[in-house]
Design an enzyme around this catalytic site. Structure first.
Site, PDB file in Angstrom:
ATOM      1  CE  LYS A  21     -34.453  56.799  62.468  1.00 44.63           C
ATOM      2  NZ  LYS A  21     -35.145  56.693  61.413  1.00 44.63           N
ATOM      3  CE  LYS A  54     -34.655  65.051  57.475  1.00 45.55           C
ATOM      4  NZ  LYS A  54     -34.677  63.423  56.956  1.00 45.55           N
ATOM      5  CE  LYS A  80     -38.041  64.768  63.768  1.00 46.97           C
ATOM      6  NZ  LYS A  80     -38.286  63.582  62.896  1.00 46.97           N
TER       7      LYS A  80
HETATM    8  P1  ATP Z   1     -34.578  62.180  60.951  1.00 46.92           P
HETATM    9  O1  ATP Z   1     -34.791  62.986  62.280  1.00 46.92           O
HETATM   10  O2  ATP Z   1     -33.298  61.826  60.426  1.00 46.92           O
HETATM   11  O3  ATP Z   1     -35.582  62.566  59.840  1.00 46.92           O
HETATM   12  P2  ATP Z   1     -36.430  60.360  62.340  1.00 46.92           P
HETATM   13  O4  ATP Z   1     -35.847  60.165  63.739  1.00 46.92           O
HETATM   14  O5  ATP Z   1     -37.534  61.516  62.173  1.00 46.92           O
HETATM   15  O6  ATP Z   1     -35.126  60.674  61.174  1.00 46.92           O
HETATM   16  P3  ATP Z   1     -37.826  58.660  60.403  1.00 46.92           P
HETATM   17  O7  ATP Z   1     -37.065  57.301  59.797  1.00 46.92           O
HETATM   18  O8  ATP Z   1     -37.791  59.649  59.577  1.00 46.92           O
HETATM   19  O9  ATP Z   1     -36.943  58.949  61.720  1.00 46.92           O
HETATM   20  O10 ATP Z   1     -39.218  58.319  60.943  1.00 46.92           O
HETATM   21  C1  ATP Z   1     -39.944  57.179  61.311  1.00 46.92           C
HETATM   22  C2  ATP Z   1     -41.187  57.455  61.903  1.00 46.92           C
HETATM   23  O11 ATP Z   1     -40.997  57.804  63.204  1.00 46.92           O
HETATM   24  C3  ATP Z   1     -42.207  58.667  61.069  1.00 46.92           C
HETATM   25  O12 ATP Z   1     -43.477  58.238  61.221  1.00 46.92           O
HETATM   26  C4  ATP Z   1     -41.953  59.727  62.095  1.00 46.92           C
HETATM   27  O13 ATP Z   1     -43.021  60.643  61.980  1.00 46.92           O
HETATM   28  C5  ATP Z   1     -41.791  59.080  63.494  1.00 46.92           C
HETATM   29  N1  ATP Z   1     -41.216  60.055  64.444  1.00 46.92           N
HETATM   30  C6  ATP Z   1     -39.888  60.622  64.247  1.00 46.92           C
HETATM   31  N2  ATP Z   1     -39.546  61.106  65.380  1.00 46.92           N
HETATM   32  C7  ATP Z   1     -40.545  61.239  66.168  1.00 46.92           C
HETATM   33  C8  ATP Z   1     -40.906  61.939  67.350  1.00 46.92           C
HETATM   34  N3  ATP Z   1     -39.834  62.675  67.967  1.00 46.92           N
HETATM   35  N4  ATP Z   1     -41.950  61.904  68.128  1.00 46.92           N
HETATM   36  C9  ATP Z   1     -42.873  60.878  67.315  1.00 46.92           C
HETATM   37  N5  ATP Z   1     -42.790  60.419  66.085  1.00 46.92           N
HETATM   38  C10 ATP Z   1     -41.795  60.445  65.606  1.00 46.92           C
END
Ligand code: ATP
Ligand code: LTN
Length: 334
Positions: free
Chosen positions: A200, A114, A197
């Site tokens: 967001k 990040k 992955k």
């Molecule tokens: P960012 O990418 O901005 O960090 P994010 O999409 O990973 O955000 P978070 O709020 O950080 O979202 O994550 C919330 C939950 O969703 C966490 O437990 C994270 O491990 C899970 N998660 C996020 N993306 C994935 C994915 N692609 N597959 C499985 N679990 C996910």
């Protein structure tokens, strides 16, 4: 006997959760409320570790909370709250900051990723200490289990290390938590880039399936998902990462084992398969979107539900913090 405790958090950093959040985390949260004493928080303190707009944060925090209830979290069965409503999170984070080595924090791969995105010196100190605040979230509630996606493994290891270090130095205080990660859905990948992955903060909106998105765009994105050469619907992470991701999604959403799906689509090519995946996604998301809209239409009620959650969470947090203050050597306030 008391139920084991679970805690997890999700950031209000987008206008909707996505399929990765839903399958990797949220669905487990809903299941676990039945057998655990469950605490789930919208982590707004984490959301300000990157530049943000205040009005947007306020809106997204409500949208996040509404989606949690809409996805099936029941305020009578679990505690849903907003992190900043319980000031003990920041207080414990400070104590843990003082137990964490600079080098230890600098090894966190999510920080490295990040901060690289923002330019080395633009990243905030808050982003650097993000995982320590996360450790505080978890340790404050004496959580036994933490349901998350695979990307959070390293943060969970740090949490255990910090809990153990505190216990060792100041006396047994914290429960050491175990991550709860479901192998089949631990990393849902981007539909346009099966090596990344679904996230967001990803660059391609075409690769993300948002929970609050309308059926039309959802179907389109699935139909346009990158598949691999050949025509066979078969799970193969190495040679067919795109198709494999879709198979995992379909299997998780319908409860059908992957081998059964492979047999069903044998000789049919990708078209029919993708259509069915799209329908499964639309079917899962539509009721959540509709319930979210209803919950957002009554902000007063939503805020009241969050206040109830904050009340329950605060009780647990204050109990832990009283113990921490005493063990660390802070004077009691006369
Ligand atoms: P960012 O990418 O901005 O960090 P994010 O999409 O990973 O955000 P978070 O709020 O950080 O979202 O994550 C919330 C939950 O969703 C966490 O437990 C994270 O491990 C899970 N998660 C996020 N993306 C994935 C994915 N692609 N597959 C499985 N679990 C996910
Ligand atoms: N860093 C986590 C969000 C998070 C979290 C937590 C998850 C903050 N505090 C406590 C589990 C437990 C993420 O998903 N990116």
């Amino acid at each position: 006997m008391a139920r084991p405790r679970v805690l997890s958090g999700i950031q209000p950093t987008a206008d909707s959760f996505h399929l990765g959040n839903y399958l990797g985390a949220l669905r487990q949260w809903v299941t676990m409320q039945e057998t655990y004493d469950a605490f789930y928080c919208v982590v707004d303190l984490h959301a300000i570790t990157v530049p943000h707009d205040p009005a947007e944060l306020r809106r997204r925090s409500r949208v996040a909370a509404a989606q949690l209830f809409a996805a099936g979290l029941d305020p009578d069965r679990c505690t849903v709250f907003v992190q900043s409503h319980v000031p003990e999170h920041a207080e414990l984070a400070w104590v843990l900051n003082c137990l964490t080595g600079m080098g230890e924090a600098a090894r966190m791969t999510q920080f490295k990723d990040k901060s690289a995105k923002q330019g080395e010196n633009a990243a905030s100190v808050g982003l650097f200490t993000y995982p320590i605040l996360q450790a505080a979230d978890i340790l404050l509630y004496q959580a036994d289990r933490v349901p998350v996606g695979a990307d959070q493994k390293q943060h969970l290891e740090l949490t255990r290390d910090l809990g153990q270090r505190f216990n060792h130095r100041f006396g047994e205080t914290f429960t050491l938590p175990q991550p709860h990660i479901l192998k089949e859905v631990e990393k849902i990948t981007d539909l346009q880039d099966p090596s990344a992955k679904m996230s967001k903060s990803s660059s391609s909106p075409q690769g993300i399936l948002d929970v609050l998105e309308a059926p039309g765009p959802l179907r389109k994105k699935v139909m346009r998902a990158v598949t691999d050469t050949g025509t066979e619907v078969r799970a193969d992470d190495e040679n067919k990462p795109g198709v494999t991701n879709l198979l995992r999604i379909q299997s998780a959403l319908t409860g059908t084992p992957i081998p059964e799906l492979e047999a069903r689509y044998a000789g049919q090519g990708y078209g029919t398969f993708k259509k069915d995946v799209a329908e499964a996604v639309v079917e899962a998301f539509t009721p959540i979107r509709e319930r979210t809209e209803k919950l957002l239409a009554n902000e007063t009620e939503l805020d009241r539900m969050l206040a109830v959650g904050a009340g329950r969470a605060g009780e647990v947090a204050r109990r832990t913090m009283a113990m921490v203050r005493d063990r660390v050597g802070f004077l009691p306030r006369a």
